[in-house]
Design an enzyme around this catalytic site. Structure first.
Site, PDB file in Angstrom:
ATOM      1  N   PHE A 180      15.540  29.953  69.195  1.00  0.00           N
ATOM      2  CA  PHE A 180      14.211  30.083  68.956  1.00  0.00           C
ATOM      3  C   PHE A 180      14.112  31.199  68.190  1.00  0.00           C
ATOM      4  CE2 PHE A 180      14.330  32.238  72.930  1.00  0.00           C
ATOM      5  CZ  PHE A 180      13.578  33.422  72.637  1.00  0.00           C
ATOM      6  N   CYS A 181      12.589  31.203  67.440  1.00  0.00           N
ATOM      7  CA  CYS A 181      12.195  32.309  66.807  1.00  0.00           C
ATOM      8  C   CYS A 181      10.609  31.975  66.785  1.00  0.00           C
ATOM      9  CB  CYS A 181      12.797  32.296  65.289  1.00  0.00           C
ATOM     10  SG  CYS A 181      12.572  30.924  64.591  1.00  0.00           S
ATOM     11  N   THR A 182       9.879  32.738  65.884  1.00  0.00           N
ATOM     12  CA  THR A 182       8.312  32.845  66.128  1.00  0.00           C
ATOM     13  C   THR A 182       7.858  31.456  65.362  1.00  0.00           C
ATOM     14  OG1 THR A 182       8.557  35.013  65.344  1.00  0.00           O
ATOM     15  CG2 THR A 182       6.511  33.952  64.890  1.00  0.00           C
ATOM     16  N   ILE A 209       7.927  29.636  68.859  1.00  0.00           N
ATOM     17  CA  ILE A 209       7.207  30.197  69.851  1.00  0.00           C
ATOM     18  C   ILE A 209       5.498  29.735  69.372  1.00  0.00           C
ATOM     19  CG2 ILE A 209       6.376  32.023  71.014  1.00  0.00           C
ATOM     20  CD1 ILE A 209       9.097  33.563  70.111  1.00  0.00           C
TER      21      ILE A 209
END
Length: 284
Positions: A180-182, A209
């Site tokens: 995952f990332c932003t 996120i």
């Protein structure tokens, strides 16, 4: 009461003729100014990645539609949030070699609609009921203020270090891996890098996120989510952080309160700088 500023984060990988980049960026930037928007957009021959803000959501949508039509891209599907202050000082389009800097322009994302994207609902099911490895692909200063429960932090300074991390990391290749990332864009390339290193059962959080918190605040993500603008971070409700400011000495998220050595005013610096008394002034 202050009027809310509407903030849209978006990206799309799609080909843009390199010789048209400068002309198109001039047109897109002028449109942003006409609509009284503020934001930062990264533009390259591989696509577009940015965050745009305006006093009215309609104005932001007008620019997004103009950009997608001008570039021949599908309609953007942004992640929305609100804030009371402008997250950017001006509207700017910057030309780059990549819209997310892996340092490998040759790495192309998987085809749109790939089954490797997990919705927030599917992500929760995998986290809570399956034997998975969870990897945070963001930089260390982002992971420090918030991440998913049980996630591995590669402690990256910059994204181009992810390849080196995969070379040395003792990650099991026979397990399901969640990354995952932003907002999802970094994972579009990270998942390809993982495939290149022999990881075949890899899935990414669709929309990152920001998309997750819109649907599941205070569930499996802990802390706040760093964003690359003047808000510093957003909380579980996608509101601008009240806990963090930018450290005046290094620019990282800061929540350590100090009294300035020179003017005695209250300020905040980051936890890395706080042990050093020479960094206790309220500015550089």
């Amino acid at each position: 009461m202050s009027q809310s500023i509407q903030v849209a984060a978006f990206y799309h990988f799609g080909p843009v003729p390199p010789d048209a980049l400068e002309r198109l960026s001039t047109s897109l930037e002028a449109k942003g100014h006409d609509l009284d928007l503020k934001g930062l957009v990264i533009f390259a021959s591989e696509g577009m990645n940015g965050t745009v803000s305006g006093r009215e959501r309609e104005a932001v949508l007008k620019w997004l539609d103009f950009a997608s039509e001008t570039l021949g891209f599908p309609k953007f599907q942004p992640k929305w949030s609100e804030t009371t202050d402008w997250p950017f000082r001006k509207f700017k389009i910057r030309l780059r070699d990549e819209i997310v800097t892996l340092g490998k322009p040759e790495v192309k994302p998987l085809a749109p609609g790939s089954s490797t994207h997990l919705s927030p609902e599917a992500w929760n099911r995998a986290m809570e009921s399956e034997d998975c490895v969870i990897v945070d692909t963001r930089n260390w200063y982002e992971t420090r203020i918030g991440t998913f429960k049980g996630a591995i932090d590669p402690k990256l300074n910059e994204f181009h270090e992810f390849d080196e991390y995969l070379e040395a990391a003792p990650l099991p290749k026979d397990k399901k891996v969640l990354i995952f990332c932003t907002g999802g864009i970094r994972c579009e390339k990270a998942i390809v890098e993982m495939h290149n290193h022999g990881f075949k059962n890899v899935f990414q959080l669709d929309g990152g996120i920001l998309n997750y918190l819109e649907k599941f605040p205070n569930r499996n993500f802990e802390g706040e989510c760093f964003v690359f603008d003047n808000r510093v971070a957003v909380d579980q409700e996608l509101k601008a952080s009240v806990q963090y400011t930018l450290c005046p000495h290094c620019g990282q998220p800061a929540d350590q309160k100090i009294a300035c050595l020179h003017c005695d005013s209250e300020a905040q610096i980051c936890i890395t700088c706080s042990p050093d008394p020479s960094k206790h002034p309220c500015s550089k």
